[in-house]
Design an enzyme around this catalytic site. Structure first.
Site, PDB file in Angstrom:
ATOM      1  N   GLU A  75       0.836  -1.205   0.037  1.00  0.00           N
ATOM      2  CA  GLU A  75       0.004   0.035  -0.173  1.00  0.00           C
ATOM      3  C   GLU A  75       0.925   1.125   0.038  1.00  0.00           C
ATOM      4  OE1 GLU A  75      -2.300  -3.293   1.760  1.00  0.00           O
ATOM      5  OE2 GLU A  75      -0.416  -2.659   1.983  1.00  0.00           O
ATOM      6  N   GLU A 361       4.445  -4.458 -11.170  1.00  0.00           N
ATOM      7  CA  GLU A 361       5.483  -4.208 -11.048  1.00  0.00           C
ATOM      8  C   GLU A 361       6.535  -4.965 -11.924  1.00  0.00           C
ATOM      9  OE1 GLU A 361       8.397  -2.346  -7.610  1.00  0.00           O
ATOM     10  OE2 GLU A 361       7.703  -4.486  -7.203  1.00  0.00           O
TER      11      GLU A 361
END
Length: 451
Positions: A75, A361
Site C-alpha cells: 500500500e 511491477e
C-alpha cells in the site's frame, strides 16, 4: 440494528460497536505481547509504542495535512505517485502505517521529505475510541485517504461524525471479503457507507461496494500502474541479466512467496534441474514476502540440498552466481532489480489460497508472469495480463507433494525463449496501457471536496 446518536462518539451501530470496543480492550495486552515476540528478530517492533495508543508524538503539529494511511509495504508503494502529486501541489502529508515494514518502506521512499518536514510519518493507533480520538485531535487533518482495503470502524465512523472527509482510494474488494462484510449485516455495510466516497480500481470492485449499499463509488483504475521503478535498481538488474545471458543462463524469480509455497517451489525446482532439460541449468531467485521468514526459508533451501547464497551475503557481482542453484532474496526494496534480471516471474500468493500478489511491477519491468489459480485479490489485473499475453497460468493440478504441473510449466516456458520475449513485450504494453489512475483520483477528490 439501531444507531446511537447521543454518545460522545456519535452515530454508529450501538451493540456491535460496543462489543467491538470491548474486544479491543481485552486483546490489547496480546497486541503488545505480539510486538514483543516479533522484536526477537527486529527490535524496531518496540519503537514508537506510544503512537499505537495515539500518544507520544515527538513534534507539535502546526498545520492541517493531507492524511494518507498505507497499512504495509504494498500500500505504501502504491501511494507513492499520489503522495508525490500532493507534494508537487505544496501540500504537507501525514503518512500512517500499521506495520513496521510499511513504515520502513515509507522512510526509504521519502527520506528527504520526512527529514524536511514535508511528510510526517507515524503509526495509526489501535482502533480504540480514546486512542483514535487523541490522534485526530492532535493532527486535525483536512482530508483522509485510506489505501486499498483498510476500513477501521472507530476511525471511519469518527471521521464521519466530526466532518472529516475520509475516502477509500485505490480500493479493492474481493468476493470473499464482500461475503465477510455481509455476514455482519447492517453493521458491516454501515462501515463502508460511512466513507465520504470510494474510488475503486475496477468495475468488479465497484460492483461489490455498491452491493453493500455504498452510493458514492467511482472507478479510477489502479495506482500501482503509476508507480515508477527505481532506475538504479533496474540498471543493476539488467547488468545481472546480461551477465547470466553471457553464460546462456536464464533466471526465474519466485516473488513474494508465502508460507507453504516455498516447499512446492523447491520440489518443482529440484525436479526441473534433474530433468536435464537445459544445457546450462537456470537460476532461481526466491524472495519470501515477509522478512521474518528469511531464516526459515534459508533452512528449507539448505535441507533440500541446493547450493545457494543469501542476497545479504552477496556483494552484487553477477559472476558470484556461478555454480549456485538459488539466490535467496533476503532484502527489502529490491524487487525492481530481481524482476529486471529475470526471464520469468513465478508470482507468490497464487500457488496456495492467499489471493495472489501484485503482478504490475513485474510487468513494468518487462518480465513475463506465471500464476497459480489463486488470484482473487487481483482479479481484474490478472485477467487483463492474461488477455494481453503478459501472463500465463500453471497448466494442470498443483499438488503439494508432487508439483509436476509447476515443473512442466516452468520447463515449457524456459525452453521457448521466443515465447518469453513476446510475453515480455506484452507485459510492457500492459503496464503502459493502464496508467493514469493518479490524475483520475486527484480529479475525483478535487471535485468531491470542493462541492
Amino acid at each position: 440494528m439501531s444507531l446511537t446518536t447521543n454518545s460522545e462518539y456519535g452515530a454508529r451501530p450501538r451493540i456491535w460497536f460496543a462489543a467491538y470496543q470491548l474486544l479491543w480492550h481485552l486483546l490489547l495486552p496480546l497486541a503488545f505481547i505480539r510486538l514483543a515476540w516479533r522484536a526477537r528478530h527486529a527490535f524496531s517492533y518496540l519503537h514508537h509504542i506510544p503512537e499505537r495508543l495515539g500518544f507520544g508524538y515527538s513534534k507539535p503539529v502546526t498545520q492541517q495535512d493531507i492524511w494518507i494511511h498505507a497499512v504495509s509495504v504494498g500500500e505504501t508503494r502504491a501511494a507513492q505517485p499520489l503522495i508525490e502529486a500532493y507534494l508537487a501541489k505544496g501540500e504537507a502529508i501525514l503518512l500512517t502505517h500499521m506495520t513496521l515494514n510499511g513504515r520502513r518502506t515509507g522512510k526509504q521512499l521519502f527520506a528527504k521529505e520526512i527529514a524536511s518536514g514535508k511528510i510526517r510519518q507515524v503509526y495509526l493507533p489501535y482502533d480504540i475510541c480514546w486512542a483514535v480520538e487523541h490522534f485526530l485531535k492532535t493532527f486535525k487533518p483536512k482530508l483522509g485517504l485510506f489505501m486499498e482495503t483498510e476500513a477501521w470502524p472507530t476511525v471511519v465512523f469518527r471521521c464521519k461524525e466530526i466532518g472529516l472527509p475520509l475516502f477509500l482510494v485505490n480500493a479493492r474488494l474481493s468476493e470473499r471479503s464482500a461475503r465477510r462484510v455481509n455476514r455482519f449485516g447492517k453493521a458491516g455495510r454501515a462501515l463502508f457507507q460511512a466513507f465520504a466516497g470510494i474510488l475503486a480500481q475496477t468495475e468488479f470492485d465497484a460492483g461489490r461496494y455498491r452491493s453493500l449499499g455504498v452510493q458514492n463509488v467511482q472507478i479510477v483504475g489502479n495506482l500501482k500502474f503509476d508507480v515508477p521503478l527505481d532506475a538504479v535498481l533496474v540498471e543493476q538488474g539488467k547488468a545481472w541479466q546480461q551477465d547470466l545471458h553471457a553464460s546462456n543462463r536464464l533466471m526465474v524469480c519466485a516473488a513474494s512467496t508465502r508460507d507453504g509455497e516455498e516447499v512446492i517451489i523447491l520440489k518443482a525446482w529440484k525436479d526441473l534441474l534433474l530433468s536435464n532439460a537445459f544445457s546450462t541449468p537456470p537460476l532461481l531467485c526466491l524472495v519470501p514476502r515477509h522478512p521474518e521468514r528469511f531464516a526459515e526459508v534459508a533452512d528449507q533451501i539448505s535441507v533440500a540440498g541446493f547450493s545457494f547464497r543469501r542476497r545479504s551475503e552477496w556483494s552484487g557481482v553477477p559472476s558470484e552466481c556461478a555454480g549456485l542453484d538459488i539466490i535467496l532474496g533476503d532484502s527489502m526494496g529490491e524487487m525492481p532489480m530481481y524482476y529486471s534480471a529475470s526471464n520469468l516471474v513465478l508470482m507468490g500468493g497464487s500457488l496456495l489460497p492467499f489471493g495472489g500478489q501484485n503482478l504490475i511491477e513485474a510487468c513494468a519491468a518487462g518480465c513475463p508472469v506465471l500464476l497459480g489459480e489463486h488470484t482473487y485479490n487481483f482479479q481484474q489485473a490478472t485477467l487483463d495480463a492474461l488477455d494481453i499475453g503478459a501472463a500465463k497460468r500453471i497448466q494442470g493440478e498443483l499438488l503439494l507433494t508432487e508439483p509436476i504441473a509447476l515443473m512442466e510449466s516452468l520447463k515449457e516456458l524456459l525452453s521457448h525463449t521466443g515465447e518469453l520475449r513476446k510475453m515480455s513485450e506484452a507485459a510492457k504494453t500492459y503496464s503502459v496501457k493502464h496508467q493514469g489512475a493518479t490524475k483520475r483520483i486527484l480529479a475525483a477528490l478535487d471535485q468531491q471536496t470542493t462541492r
